[in-house]
Design a protein around this motif. Structure first.
Motif, PDB file in Angstrom:
ATOM      1  N   ALA A   1     122.388   7.955  23.228  1.00  0.00           N
ATOM      2  CA  ALA A   1     123.220   8.240  24.398  1.00  0.00           C
ATOM      3  C   ALA A   1     124.590   7.580  24.262  1.00  0.00           C
ATOM      4  CB  ALA A   1     122.520   7.750  25.662  1.00  0.00           C
ATOM      5  N   ARG A   2     124.610   6.351  23.778  1.00  0.00           N
ATOM      6  CA  ARG A   2     125.877   5.642  23.585  1.00  0.00           C
ATOM      7  C   ARG A   2     126.746   6.373  22.560  1.00  0.00           C
ATOM      8  NH1 ARG A   2     126.864   2.225  19.794  1.00  0.00           N
ATOM      9  NH2 ARG A   2     124.696   1.731  19.384  1.00  0.00           N
ATOM     10  N   LYS A   3     126.136   6.812  21.455  1.00  0.00           N
ATOM     11  CA  LYS A   3     126.875   7.516  20.411  1.00  0.00           C
ATOM     12  C   LYS A   3     127.386   8.859  20.927  1.00  0.00           C
ATOM     13  CE  LYS A   3     126.430   8.993  15.607  1.00  0.00           C
ATOM     14  NZ  LYS A   3     127.437   9.995  15.773  1.00  0.00           N
ATOM     15  N   ARG A   4     126.552   9.575  21.680  1.00  0.00           N
ATOM     16  CA  ARG A   4     126.950  10.868  22.236  1.00  0.00           C
ATOM     17  C   ARG A   4     128.142  10.709  23.180  1.00  0.00           C
ATOM     18  NH1 ARG A   4     122.070  12.239  23.157  1.00  0.00           N
ATOM     19  NH2 ARG A   4     121.972  11.421  25.258  1.00  0.00           N
ATOM     20  N   LEU A   5     128.108   9.681  24.008  1.00  0.00           N
ATOM     21  CA  LEU A   5     129.197   9.432  24.942  1.00  0.00           C
ATOM     22  C   LEU A   5     130.474   9.044  24.204  1.00  0.00           C
ATOM     23  CD1 LEU A   5     130.025   9.264  27.900  1.00  0.00           C
ATOM     24  CD2 LEU A   5     129.261   6.896  27.909  1.00  0.00           C
ATOM     25  N   ALA A   6     130.360   8.210  23.189  1.00  0.00           N
ATOM     26  CA  ALA A   6     131.528   7.798  22.409  1.00  0.00           C
ATOM     27  C   ALA A   6     132.148   8.997  21.699  1.00  0.00           C
ATOM     28  CB  ALA A   6     131.143   6.724  21.398  1.00  0.00           C
ATOM     29  N   ASP A   7     131.318   9.858  21.127  1.00  0.00           N
ATOM     30  CA  ASP A   7     131.819  11.063  20.464  1.00  0.00           C
ATOM     31  C   ASP A   7     132.512  11.977  21.471  1.00  0.00           C
ATOM     32  OD1 ASP A   7     130.829  10.178  18.064  1.00  0.00           O
ATOM     33  OD2 ASP A   7     129.097  11.529  18.046  1.00  0.00           O
ATOM     34  N   HIS A   8     131.905  12.125  22.628  1.00  0.00           N
ATOM     35  CA  HIS A   8     132.472  12.978  23.670  1.00  0.00           C
ATOM     36  C   HIS A   8     133.849  12.461  24.089  1.00  0.00           C
ATOM     37  CE1 HIS A   8     132.716  15.468  27.239  1.00  0.00           C
ATOM     38  NE2 HIS A   8     132.925  14.389  27.945  1.00  0.00           N
TER      39      HIS A   8
ATOM     40  N   LYS B   1     136.517  12.915  21.222  1.00  0.00           N
ATOM     41  CA  LYS B   1     136.941  14.306  21.066  1.00  0.00           C
ATOM     42  C   LYS B   1     137.850  14.722  22.214  1.00  0.00           C
ATOM     43  CE  LYS B   1     132.902  15.662  18.432  1.00  0.00           C
ATOM     44  NZ  LYS B   1     131.628  16.356  18.444  1.00  0.00           N
ATOM     45  N   GLY B   2     137.561  14.250  23.402  1.00  0.00           N
ATOM     46  CA  GLY B   2     138.389  14.583  24.563  1.00  0.00           C
ATOM     47  C   GLY B   2     139.777  13.998  24.441  1.00  0.00           C
ATOM     48  N   ILE B   3     139.867  12.790  23.940  1.00  0.00           N
ATOM     49  CA  ILE B   3     141.160  12.134  23.764  1.00  0.00           C
ATOM     50  C   ILE B   3     141.974  12.869  22.708  1.00  0.00           C
ATOM     51  CG2 ILE B   3     142.267  10.033  22.907  1.00  0.00           C
ATOM     52  CD1 ILE B   3     139.909   8.492  24.235  1.00  0.00           C
ATOM     53  N   ALA B   4     141.335  13.233  21.599  1.00  0.00           N
ATOM     54  CA  ALA B   4     142.033  13.947  20.532  1.00  0.00           C
ATOM     55  C   ALA B   4     142.522  15.307  21.026  1.00  0.00           C
ATOM     56  CB  ALA B   4     141.113  14.118  19.328  1.00  0.00           C
ATOM     57  N   ARG B   5     141.695  16.005  21.780  1.00  0.00           N
ATOM     58  CA  ARG B   5     142.090  17.315  22.298  1.00  0.00           C
ATOM     59  C   ARG B   5     143.259  17.182  23.269  1.00  0.00           C
ATOM     60  NH1 ARG B   5     138.008  19.648  25.911  1.00  0.00           N
ATOM     61  NH2 ARG B   5     139.479  19.308  27.568  1.00  0.00           N
ATOM     62  N   ALA B   6     143.212  16.201  24.143  1.00  0.00           N
ATOM     63  CA  ALA B   6     144.294  15.994  25.102  1.00  0.00           C
ATOM     64  C   ALA B   6     145.598  15.648  24.378  1.00  0.00           C
ATOM     65  CB  ALA B   6     143.917  14.889  26.081  1.00  0.00           C
ATOM     66  N   THR B   7     145.489  14.881  23.309  1.00  0.00           N
ATOM     67  CA  THR B   7     146.677  14.532  22.525  1.00  0.00           C
ATOM     68  C   THR B   7     147.282  15.777  21.896  1.00  0.00           C
ATOM     69  OG1 THR B   7     145.770  12.353  22.057  1.00  0.00           O
ATOM     70  CG2 THR B   7     147.514  13.125  20.609  1.00  0.00           C
ATOM     71  N   ARG B   8     146.428  16.605  21.287  1.00  0.00           N
ATOM     72  CA  ARG B   8     146.931  17.847  20.673  1.00  0.00           C
ATOM     73  C   ARG B   8     147.580  18.757  21.707  1.00  0.00           C
ATOM     74  NH1 ARG B   8     141.958  17.712  18.155  1.00  0.00           N
ATOM     75  NH2 ARG B   8     141.181  19.352  19.525  1.00  0.00           N
ATOM     76  N   GLU B   9     146.946  18.901  22.847  1.00  0.00           N
ATOM     77  CA  GLU B   9     147.503  19.756  23.892  1.00  0.00           C
ATOM     78  C   GLU B   9     148.828  19.207  24.406  1.00  0.00           C
ATOM     79  OE1 GLU B   9     144.448  20.108  26.823  1.00  0.00           O
ATOM     80  OE2 GLU B   9     143.250  21.470  25.597  1.00  0.00           O
ATOM     81  N   GLY B  10     148.911  17.900  24.557  1.00  0.00           N
ATOM     82  CA  GLY B  10     150.157  17.274  25.011  1.00  0.00           C
ATOM     83  C   GLY B  10     151.279  17.466  24.007  1.00  0.00           C
ATOM     84  N   GLU B  11     150.969  17.327  22.729  1.00  0.00           N
ATOM     85  CA  GLU B  11     151.987  17.524  21.696  1.00  0.00           C
ATOM     86  C   GLU B  11     152.424  18.982  21.635  1.00  0.00           C
ATOM     87  OE1 GLU B  11     150.097  15.946  18.231  1.00  0.00           O
ATOM     88  OE2 GLU B  11     150.562  13.879  18.782  1.00  0.00           O
ATOM     89  N   ALA B  12     151.485  19.908  21.801  1.00  0.00           N
ATOM     90  CA  ALA B  12     151.828  21.330  21.799  1.00  0.00           C
ATOM     91  C   ALA B  12     152.736  21.657  22.988  1.00  0.00           C
ATOM     92  CB  ALA B  12     150.565  22.176  21.849  1.00  0.00           C
ATOM     93  N   TRP B  13     152.428  21.102  24.144  1.00  0.00           N
ATOM     94  CA  TRP B  13     153.254  21.321  25.326  1.00  0.00           C
ATOM     95  C   TRP B  13     154.659  20.769  25.097  1.00  0.00           C
ATOM     96  CZ3 TRP B  13     155.852  17.946  28.534  1.00  0.00           C
ATOM     97  CH2 TRP B  13     156.384  18.503  29.690  1.00  0.00           C
TER      98      TRP B  13
END
Length: 60
Positions: A29-36, A39-51
């Motif tokens: 559960a800890r690993k699943r949450l950390a991965d989640h 991934k969310g932080i990386a996606r938000a970063t990519r979206e912010g840079e694209a914007w």
């Protein structure tokens, strides 16, 4: 003297032998949450840079 043929329950082992250790379920559960989260932080970063890139192109 401890009887080597005595059957111990899982609950008894968990309370004695494995006390203070992280269970496999908790670890997964800890690993699943950390991965989640990562991934969310990386996606938000990519979206912010694209914007930001679209915004720059619009004002050039």
């Amino acid at each position: 003297m401890r009887n080597p043929f005595r059957r111990t329950s899982d609950a008894e082992l968990a309370a004695t032998r494995y006390s203070g250790r992280e269970s496999a379920t908790e670890k997964a559960a800890r690993k699943r949450l950390a991965d989640h989260r990562s991934k969310g932080i990386a996606r938000a970063t990519r979206e912010g840079e694209a914007w930001e890139e679209r915004d720059r192109k619009r004002f050039r």
